[in-house]
Design a protein around this motif. Sequence first.
Motif, mmCIF file in Angstrom:
data_model
loop_
_atom_site.group_PDB
_atom_site.id
_atom_site.type_symbol
_atom_site.label_atom_id
_atom_site.label_comp_id
_atom_site.label_asym_id
_atom_site.label_seq_id
_atom_site.Cartn_x
_atom_site.Cartn_y
_atom_site.Cartn_z
ATOM 1 N N ASP A 205 0.822 -1.219 0.000
ATOM 2 C CA ASP A 205 0.000 0.000 0.000
ATOM 3 C C ASP A 205 0.854 1.267 0.000
ATOM 4 O OD1 ASP A 205 -2.252 -1.565 -0.018
ATOM 5 O OD2 ASP A 205 -2.721 -1.288 2.110
ATOM 6 N N ARG A 206 2.012 1.200 0.636
ATOM 7 C CA ARG A 206 2.835 2.405 0.782
ATOM 8 C C ARG A 206 3.898 2.562 -0.296
ATOM 9 N NH1 ARG A 206 4.409 2.593 7.231
ATOM 10 N NH2 ARG A 206 2.376 2.005 8.085
ATOM 11 N N THR A 207 4.121 1.536 -1.095
ATOM 12 C CA THR A 207 5.216 1.550 -2.058
ATOM 13 C C THR A 207 4.672 1.723 -3.468
ATOM 14 O OG1 THR A 207 6.491 0.082 -0.621
ATOM 15 C CG2 THR A 207 7.246 0.321 -2.884
ATOM 16 N N ASP A 208 4.830 2.917 -4.011
ATOM 17 C CA ASP A 208 4.334 3.196 -5.356
ATOM 18 C C ASP A 208 5.129 2.376 -6.371
ATOM 19 O OD1 ASP A 208 2.858 4.335 -7.366
ATOM 20 O OD2 ASP A 208 4.063 6.177 -7.467
ATOM 21 N N GLY A 209 4.416 1.619 -7.158
ATOM 22 C CA GLY A 209 5.050 0.809 -8.183
ATOM 23 C C GLY A 209 5.308 -0.628 -7.784
ATOM 24 N N ALA A 210 4.987 -0.989 -6.521
ATOM 25 C CA ALA A 210 5.146 -2.383 -6.104
ATOM 26 C C ALA A 210 4.241 -3.269 -6.954
ATOM 27 C CB ALA A 210 4.814 -2.548 -4.629
ATOM 28 N N MET A 211 4.764 -4.378 -7.418
ATOM 29 C CA MET A 211 4.016 -5.234 -8.336
ATOM 30 C C MET A 211 2.715 -5.736 -7.723
ATOM 31 S SD MET A 211 5.632 -5.299 -11.212
ATOM 32 C CE MET A 211 4.986 -6.743 -12.065
ATOM 33 N N GLY A 212 2.799 -6.309 -6.523
ATOM 34 C CA GLY A 212 1.585 -6.755 -5.848
ATOM 35 C C GLY A 212 1.079 -8.123 -6.266
ATOM 36 N N PHE A 213 1.752 -8.767 -7.204
ATOM 37 C CA PHE A 213 1.364 -10.121 -7.597
ATOM 38 C C PHE A 213 2.610 -10.875 -8.048
ATOM 39 C CE2 PHE A 213 0.714 -7.288 -11.215
ATOM 40 C CZ PHE A 213 1.442 -7.907 -12.216
ATOM 41 N N ALA B 105 6.543 -27.486 -5.170
ATOM 42 C CA ALA B 105 5.285 -26.779 -4.936
ATOM 43 C C ALA B 105 5.263 -25.498 -5.752
ATOM 44 C CB ALA B 105 5.118 -26.462 -3.454
ATOM 45 N N GLN B 106 4.069 -25.007 -6.003
ATOM 46 C CA GLN B 106 3.897 -23.745 -6.720
ATOM 47 C C GLN B 106 2.972 -22.838 -5.931
ATOM 48 O OE1 GLN B 106 1.831 -23.871 -10.499
ATOM 49 N NE2 GLN B 106 2.888 -22.051 -11.260
ATOM 50 N N THR B 107 3.313 -21.548 -5.887
ATOM 51 C CA THR B 107 2.500 -20.549 -5.195
ATOM 52 C C THR B 107 2.154 -19.411 -6.145
ATOM 53 O OG1 THR B 107 3.341 -20.961 -2.963
ATOM 54 C CG2 THR B 107 2.549 -18.747 -3.411
ATOM 55 N N CYS B 108 0.902 -18.958 -6.067
ATOM 56 C CA CYS B 108 0.453 -17.757 -6.771
ATOM 57 C C CYS B 108 -0.138 -16.801 -5.737
ATOM 58 C CB CYS B 108 -0.608 -18.091 -7.815
ATOM 59 S SG CYS B 108 -0.050 -19.240 -9.097
ATOM 60 N N SER C 153 8.426 -21.652 -2.124
ATOM 61 C CA SER C 153 7.651 -21.084 -3.225
ATOM 62 C C SER C 153 6.928 -19.817 -2.791
ATOM 63 C CB SER C 153 6.649 -22.119 -3.774
ATOM 64 O OG SER C 153 5.609 -22.401 -2.863
ATOM 65 N N VAL C 154 6.455 -19.777 -1.563
ATOM 66 C CA VAL C 154 5.821 -18.559 -1.041
ATOM 67 C C VAL C 154 6.822 -17.410 -1.023
ATOM 68 C CG1 VAL C 154 4.789 -17.478 1.006
ATOM 69 C CG2 VAL C 154 4.069 -19.778 0.310
ATOM 70 N N GLY C 155 8.019 -17.674 -0.510
ATOM 71 C CA GLY C 155 9.043 -16.632 -0.458
ATOM 72 C C GLY C 155 9.426 -16.128 -1.836
ATOM 73 N N SER C 156 9.606 -17.040 -2.783
ATOM 74 C CA SER C 156 9.986 -16.640 -4.140
ATOM 75 C C SER C 156 8.878 -15.842 -4.814
ATOM 76 C CB SER C 156 10.326 -17.875 -4.975
ATOM 77 O OG SER C 156 11.496 -18.504 -4.489
ATOM 78 N N ALA C 157 7.613 -16.209 -4.572
ATOM 79 C CA ALA C 157 6.496 -15.437 -5.121
ATOM 80 C C ALA C 157 6.453 -14.043 -4.500
ATOM 81 C CB ALA C 157 5.181 -16.173 -4.885
ATOM 82 N N LEU C 158 6.724 -13.953 -3.196
ATOM 83 C CA LEU C 158 6.732 -12.648 -2.532
ATOM 84 C C LEU C 158 7.836 -11.749 -3.059
ATOM 85 C CD1 LEU C 158 5.898 -13.517 1.185
ATOM 86 C CD2 LEU C 158 4.530 -12.139 -0.380
ATOM 87 N N LYS C 159 8.941 -12.326 -3.460
ATOM 88 C CA LYS C 159 10.004 -11.511 -4.054
ATOM 89 C C LYS C 159 9.465 -10.749 -5.264
ATOM 90 C CE LYS C 159 14.795 -11.700 -5.679
ATOM 91 N NZ LYS C 159 14.597 -10.818 -6.847
ATOM 92 N N LYS C 160 8.665 -11.414 -6.082
ATOM 93 C CA LYS C 160 8.051 -10.746 -7.235
ATOM 94 C C LYS C 160 7.001 -9.733 -6.783
ATOM 95 C CE LYS C 160 8.711 -14.727 -10.302
ATOM 96 N NZ LYS C 160 8.034 -15.747 -11.156
ATOM 97 N N VAL C 161 6.238 -10.091 -5.757
ATOM 98 C CA VAL C 161 5.222 -9.192 -5.218
ATOM 99 C C VAL C 161 5.843 -7.867 -4.781
ATOM 100 C CG1 VAL C 161 3.685 -8.831 -3.232
ATOM 101 C CG2 VAL C 161 3.602 -10.987 -4.484
ATOM 102 N N PHE C 162 6.994 -7.941 -4.124
ATOM 103 C CA PHE C 162 7.628 -6.762 -3.548
ATOM 104 C C PHE C 162 8.423 -5.934 -4.559
ATOM 105 C CE2 PHE C 162 7.837 -9.311 0.638
ATOM 106 C CZ PHE C 162 6.611 -8.811 1.052
ATOM 107 N N GLU C 163 8.701 -6.485 -5.728
ATOM 108 C CA GLU C 163 9.496 -5.762 -6.716
ATOM 109 C C GLU C 163 8.794 -4.472 -7.144
ATOM 110 O OE1 GLU C 163 10.207 -8.474 -9.897
ATOM 111 O OE2 GLU C 163 11.802 -9.552 -8.830
ATOM 112 N N VAL C 164 9.591 -3.438 -7.384
ATOM 113 C CA VAL C 164 9.066 -2.144 -7.808
ATOM 114 C C VAL C 164 9.388 -1.936 -9.280
ATOM 115 C CG1 VAL C 164 9.204 0.353 -7.479
ATOM 116 C CG2 VAL C 164 9.263 -1.172 -5.499
ATOM 117 N N SER C 165 8.371 -1.561 -10.040
ATOM 118 C CA SER C 165 8.519 -1.307 -11.470
ATOM 119 C C SER C 165 8.128 0.132 -11.763
ATOM 120 C CB SER C 165 7.633 -2.271 -12.271
ATOM 121 O OG SER C 165 7.555 -1.884 -13.622
ATOM 122 N N GLU C 166 8.977 0.844 -12.479
ATOM 123 C CA GLU C 166 8.682 2.232 -12.831
ATOM 124 C C GLU C 166 7.398 2.323 -13.655
ATOM 125 O OE1 GLU C 166 10.112 5.150 -11.985
ATOM 126 O OE2 GLU C 166 11.324 3.993 -10.551
#
Length: 205
Positions: free
Chosen positions: A86-94, A106-109, A174-187
Amino acid sequence: MDKIKVTRKTTESEMSVVLDFAPLKPDYRKYIKTPIPFLNHMIEHIAWRAEVNIEVDVNLDEFVLTHVICEDLGIALGKAAKEYIDRTDGAMGFGDAFGMIDEAKAQTCISFESRAYFDIDYHGNELSEQVEGMDTEDLETFLEGFAQGAMCTLQIDVLKGHNGHHIWEAVYRSVGSALKKVFEVSESRKGKTSGVAGRIDWVIE
């Protein structure tokens, strides 16, 4: 936003969670402090794969109840993740990812769209009722609590495995690796939300 701290207090427990997005500390696992060793190990996998320092402190009113710890701490960790999004503009979120170790996979989405939903499908893989002193349902409860606190959709598929320890390591990796993408910031995502519905506004009268 480099650091988020969330504290959740009830009459049963007080859970403090810090997400620190500074470079992963060499001794990061020492900051994960619950009275349940295997749960610490699972959170360690999330931190390592998400590349975020996770600090956890657990204080209980009277009884050391594994279910309460897993549920309340999962909610607190999920809330911290939501606050970051919510506080990070541009965070992917998925994000989605596989996790594996030896025979287990295992796979996580995950998608942060203010829709709290959790599902785990074992696809016929048999799990023992306990692993390393923890009930399978409590390992699930932690993840369900995360989805509730994060207001996210969290779907997990256990694709293969027969060793209980390995299966849960694959899941939490798999949860941790998915969260890495969630937290990434894209311009290119600045000013945008995780879902096409956009920001949700409520009118309450």
